[in-house]
Design an enzyme around this catalytic site. Structure first.
Site, PDB file in Angstrom:
ATOM      1  N   TYR A 172       0.829  -1.207   0.000  1.00 46.43           N
ATOM      2  CA  TYR A 172       0.000   0.000   0.000  1.00 46.43           C
ATOM      3  C   TYR A 172       0.867   1.262   0.000  1.00 46.43           C
ATOM      4  CZ  TYR A 172      -3.789   3.194   1.387  1.00 46.43           C
ATOM      5  OH  TYR A 172      -4.701   4.213   1.446  1.00 46.43           O
ATOM      6  N   PHE A 217     -13.292  -0.803  17.266  1.00 38.27           N
ATOM      7  CA  PHE A 217     -13.755  -0.434  18.597  1.00 38.27           C
ATOM      8  C   PHE A 217     -15.283  -0.342  18.652  1.00 38.27           C
ATOM      9  CE2 PHE A 217      -9.777   1.890  20.475  1.00 38.27           C
ATOM     10  CZ  PHE A 217      -9.129   0.668  20.531  1.00 38.27           C
TER      11      PHE A 217
END
Length: 310
Positions: free
Chosen positions: A146, A192
């Site tokens: 990437y 999260f």
């Protein structure tokens, strides 16, 4: 304007489609769904000024329509789990996909807009990171597919600008979040929020002292829109300079749920940056841009959206 957006079914791409359609432009979306979502295309499929082309832009962009005003290259897996699952495809869309977009823009006399990334800075030795910093990147590490794809994409974009006169823009996007992110995105806010909604322990890598800064998607889209309107061809950071440790972010996420949530610490991934924060002085200078939405209100919106979906 007539705007072609690669990666239109992705998180950022779909918000650009929405913005430009709302402004009255015609949009051609291109995606092969390697990391985009069909649901993001379905939002606009019946719109009279939206056309969708399913294609892998690394192999070419099969557009034969009327003259384009902009080619915006936002196609690429962008989260570590996705680009590490598709390393060759990630390199190819950053290299050949970028060149195909540049060739299309050149043929139409259109502008070319490249979505690059803060990952070009690697694990930085300079903090915060200005556009003049050349970075500290491991060229053969697990994240290199990437990082180096985007560094090459910037290089070929500048080459087409300098040698062939293509009207280019380059943004380096820092961590961005908001509605329409994939549930399995793998980046920290998505992890999260979904873990908290399921009542699971929040996964913190390392000791949680590493830092990130997070911008809400609306702020990013506004910055992109403003940069299109000025003549500036070198990279511009777009991100929120408010910086948080992962422990601080975990605490903010815990505050969104009523039940007690634990933390679990796992090994830090290879080449994971210890700190990341944009210097946005250039963005303020040339487009009078700064982010407006703070992490607390942004997290609430993402949490509420995912709570409805779950």
């Amino acid at each position: 304007m007539r705007i072609l957006i690669t990666g239109s079914a992705g998180f950022v791409g779909s918000h650009l489609v929405e913005r430009f359609l709302n402004e009255g432009h015609t949009v051609i979306g291109v995606d092969n769904y390697i990391s985009g979502q069909v649901s993001n295309t379905d939002l606009f499929r019946d719109h009279p000024r939206f056309t969708f082309i399913e294609a892998d832009v690394s192999h070419g962009i099969p557009y034969t329509g009327e003259k384009l005003d902009w080619v915006m290259h936002f196609a690429s897996p962008a989260s570590p789990p996705h680009y590490q699952q598709f390393p060759v495809e990630t390199l190819m869309v950053g290299a050949q996909g970028t060149q195909n977009g540049l060739e299309l823009a050149h043929a139409h006399g259109a502008g070319f807009f490249l979505a690059s990334t803060s990952e070009v800075y690697g694990d930085p030795h300079v903090h915060p990171q200005p556009e003049t910093y050349w970075g500290n990147v491991n060229p053969i590490g697990v994240r290199s597919c990437y990082d180096e794809a985007k560094r090459y994409a910037e290089a070929i974009t500048m080459a087409y600008h300098r040698s062939r006169g293509v009207n280019t823009r380059i943004i380096r996007i820092f961590n961005t979040y908001g509605p329409r992110m994939r549930p399995d995105d793998g980046r920290v806010i998505t992890n999260f929020v979904h873990q908290a909604l399921r009542g699971e322990p929040l996964t913190v890598y390392g000791d949680g002292s590493q830092t990130r800064s997070f911008q809400y998607i609306d702020d990013l889209v506004e910055g992109i829109s403003r940069l299109m309107m000025v003549k500036y061809h070198e990279p511009v950071n777009l991100g929120n300079p408010d910086e948080f440790t992962m422990i601080e972010l975990a605490s903010k996420t815990m505050n969104l749920v009523e039940s007690k949530i634990d933390l679990v610490n796992l090994d830090l991934p290879a080449d994971d940056p210890k700190q990341r924060r944009p210097d946005i002085g250039l963005a303020w200078k040339i487009i009078k841009w700064r982010p407006l939405k703070g992490i607390d209100s942004g997290l609430n919106r993402v949490f509420d959206e995912q709570k409805i979906k779950s």
